[in-house]
Write a protein that holds these residues in place. Structure first.
Motif, PDB file in Angstrom:
ATOM      1  N   ALA A  18      56.133 -14.183   9.986  1.00 49.70           N
ATOM      2  CA  ALA A  18      55.531 -14.523   8.633  1.00 49.70           C
ATOM      3  C   ALA A  18      56.006 -13.919   7.425  1.00 49.70           C
ATOM      4  CB  ALA A  18      54.070 -14.345   8.729  1.00 49.70           C
ATOM      5  N   MET A  19      56.136 -14.441   6.251  1.00 45.32           N
ATOM      6  CA  MET A  19      56.721 -13.765   5.108  1.00 45.32           C
ATOM      7  C   MET A  19      55.837 -13.746   4.116  1.00 45.32           C
ATOM      8  SD  MET A  19      60.488 -14.861   3.180  1.00 45.32           S
ATOM      9  CE  MET A  19      60.038 -16.613   3.289  1.00 45.32           C
ATOM     10  N   ILE A  20      55.450 -12.692   3.457  1.00 46.63           N
ATOM     11  CA  ILE A  20      54.780 -12.887   2.362  1.00 46.63           C
ATOM     12  C   ILE A  20      55.716 -12.568   1.280  1.00 46.63           C
ATOM     13  CG2 ILE A  20      52.528 -11.529   1.035  1.00 46.63           C
ATOM     14  CD1 ILE A  20      51.815 -10.840   3.712  1.00 46.63           C
ATOM     15  N   LEU A  21      55.774 -13.437   0.112  1.00 49.45           N
ATOM     16  CA  LEU A  21      56.376 -13.451  -1.148  1.00 49.45           C
ATOM     17  C   LEU A  21      55.424 -12.636  -2.206  1.00 49.45           C
ATOM     18  CD1 LEU A  21      57.935 -17.052  -1.146  1.00 49.45           C
ATOM     19  CD2 LEU A  21      58.999 -14.913  -0.238  1.00 49.45           C
ATOM     20  N   THR A  22      55.980 -11.650  -2.974  1.00 49.88           N
ATOM     21  CA  THR A  22      55.380 -10.983  -3.615  1.00 49.88           C
ATOM     22  C   THR A  22      56.200 -10.677  -5.005  1.00 49.88           C
ATOM     23  OG1 THR A  22      55.898  -8.771  -2.888  1.00 49.88           O
ATOM     24  CG2 THR A  22      53.854  -9.705  -2.208  1.00 49.88           C
ATOM     25  N   HIS A  23      55.353 -10.612  -6.183  1.00 49.09           N
ATOM     26  CA  HIS A  23      56.002 -10.177  -7.381  1.00 49.09           C
ATOM     27  C   HIS A  23      54.544  -9.620  -8.318  1.00 49.09           C
ATOM     28  CE1 HIS A  23      58.226  -9.652 -10.910  1.00 49.09           C
ATOM     29  NE2 HIS A  23      56.992 -10.324 -11.566  1.00 49.09           N
ATOM     30  N   ASN A  24      54.445  -8.604  -8.377  1.00 44.50           N
ATOM     31  CA  ASN A  24      53.315  -7.899  -8.975  1.00 44.50           C
ATOM     32  C   ASN A  24      52.036  -8.265  -8.272  1.00 44.50           C
ATOM     33  OD1 ASN A  24      55.104  -6.368 -10.549  1.00 44.50           O
ATOM     34  ND2 ASN A  24      54.851  -7.951 -12.282  1.00 44.50           N
ATOM     35  N   CYS A  25      51.852  -8.162  -7.244  1.00 41.09           N
ATOM     36  CA  CYS A  25      50.644  -8.645  -6.246  1.00 41.09           C
ATOM     37  C   CYS A  25      49.763  -7.522  -5.805  1.00 41.09           C
ATOM     38  CB  CYS A  25      51.133  -9.582  -5.342  1.00 41.09           C
ATOM     39  SG  CYS A  25      51.943 -11.202  -5.991  1.00 41.09           S
ATOM     40  N   GLU A  26      49.855  -6.128  -6.230  1.00 34.33           N
ATOM     41  CA  GLU A  26      49.249  -5.126  -5.583  1.00 34.33           C
ATOM     42  C   GLU A  26      47.668  -5.252  -5.341  1.00 34.33           C
ATOM     43  OE1 GLU A  26      49.401  -1.769  -8.117  1.00 34.33           O
ATOM     44  OE2 GLU A  26      48.297  -2.726  -9.923  1.00 34.33           O
ATOM     45  N   ASN A  27      47.202  -6.284  -6.181  1.00 35.76           N
ATOM     46  CA  ASN A  27      45.706  -6.558  -6.077  1.00 35.76           C
ATOM     47  C   ASN A  27      45.376  -7.551  -4.999  1.00 35.76           C
ATOM     48  OD1 ASN A  27      44.781  -4.590  -7.854  1.00 35.76           O
ATOM     49  ND2 ASN A  27      45.336  -5.962  -9.622  1.00 35.76           N
ATOM     50  N   MET A  28      46.306  -8.288  -4.715  1.00 30.17           N
ATOM     51  CA  MET A  28      46.122  -9.602  -3.677  1.00 30.17           C
ATOM     52  C   MET A  28      46.872  -9.315  -2.453  1.00 30.17           C
ATOM     53  SD  MET A  28      47.115 -12.645  -6.389  1.00 30.17           S
ATOM     54  CE  MET A  28      48.299 -11.942  -7.108  1.00 30.17           C
ATOM     55  N   LEU A  29      47.687  -8.529  -2.253  1.00 22.05           N
ATOM     56  CA  LEU A  29      48.372  -8.167  -0.977  1.00 22.05           C
ATOM     57  C   LEU A  29      47.601  -8.090   0.195  1.00 22.05           C
ATOM     58  CD1 LEU A  29      51.073  -8.438   0.397  1.00 22.05           C
ATOM     59  CD2 LEU A  29      51.572  -5.950  -0.194  1.00 22.05           C
ATOM     60  N   GLU A  30      46.675  -7.338   0.087  1.00 23.28           N
ATOM     61  CA  GLU A  30      45.893  -7.012   1.323  1.00 23.28           C
ATOM     62  C   GLU A  30      44.946  -8.032   1.689  1.00 23.28           C
ATOM     63  OE1 GLU A  30      42.762  -3.471   3.135  1.00 23.28           O
ATOM     64  OE2 GLU A  30      43.397  -3.384   1.036  1.00 23.28           O
ATOM     65  N   LEU A  31      44.347  -8.643   0.841  1.00 20.70           N
ATOM     66  CA  LEU A  31      43.724 -10.084   1.321  1.00 20.70           C
ATOM     67  C   LEU A  31      44.813 -11.063   1.929  1.00 20.70           C
ATOM     68  CD1 LEU A  31      40.980 -11.506   1.344  1.00 20.70           C
ATOM     69  CD2 LEU A  31      41.418 -12.202  -0.845  1.00 20.70           C
ATOM     70  N   ALA A  32      45.687 -11.251   1.292  1.00 22.35           N
ATOM     71  CA  ALA A  32      46.747 -12.211   1.819  1.00 22.35           C
ATOM     72  C   ALA A  32      47.161 -11.783   3.255  1.00 22.35           C
ATOM     73  CB  ALA A  32      48.043 -12.434   0.999  1.00 22.35           C
ATOM     74  N   TYR A  33      47.426 -10.601   3.333  1.00 23.99           N
ATOM     75  CA  TYR A  33      47.876 -10.116   4.876  1.00 23.99           C
ATOM     76  C   TYR A  33      46.547 -10.282   5.717  1.00 23.99           C
ATOM     77  CZ  TYR A  33      49.109  -6.967   8.610  1.00 23.99           C
ATOM     78  OH  TYR A  33      49.426  -6.333   9.782  1.00 23.99           O
ATOM     79  N   GLU A  34      45.431 -10.012   5.253  1.00 22.38           N
ATOM     80  CA  GLU A  34      44.271 -10.229   6.257  1.00 22.38           C
ATOM     81  C   GLU A  34      43.820 -11.513   6.668  1.00 22.38           C
ATOM     82  OE1 GLU A  34      40.882  -8.711   4.116  1.00 22.38           O
ATOM     83  OE2 GLU A  34      41.674  -6.356   4.417  1.00 22.38           O
ATOM     84  N   LYS A  35      44.625 -12.475   5.726  1.00 23.97           N
ATOM     85  CA  LYS A  35      44.188 -13.998   6.165  1.00 23.97           C
ATOM     86  C   LYS A  35      45.279 -14.593   7.283  1.00 23.97           C
ATOM     87  CE  LYS A  35      41.846 -15.093   2.073  1.00 23.97           C
ATOM     88  NZ  LYS A  35      40.547 -16.179   2.479  1.00 23.97           N
TER      89      LYS A  35
END
Length: 92
Positions: A18-35
């Motif tokens: 699984a690849m999580i694409l990010t750009h300035n996502c410090e506030n969303m990354l943990e929630l995205a990972y948990e899902k």
């Protein structure tokens, strides 16, 4: 009627990355990972497109492999780099 049987070798399970694409996502990354359903993937990594916030620090805190691009290359560039990394990790 005679039926020839062919012995088949068992198929190995495909490697799912699984690849999580990010750009300035410090506030969303943990929630995205948990899902992400961890029982359905073998590995998760972050492809960061030149964030200037703490996205990469959050990813590393979560224990995620992170590839960081120095400059923002846009969605397409981030996807391409991420797919190359997934292949490097052995994704099927």
């Amino acid at each position: 009627m005679i039926i020839d049987t062919v012995e088949r070798r068992p198929m190995s399970s495909p490697k799912i990355v699984a690849m999580i694409l990010t750009h300035n996502c410090e506030n969303m990354l943990e929630l995205a990972y948990e899902k992400i359903p961890k029982n359905m993937v073998d590995e998760v990594f972050v492809s960061d497109d030149g964030s200037d916030d703490s996205t990469c620090k959050v990813a590393k805190h979560l224990g995620l492999t992170t590839i960081q691009h120095n400059a923002n290359s846009g969605y397409g560039g981030n996807v391409k780099r991420g797919l190359r990394k997934a292949i490097e990790l052995g994704a099927d």
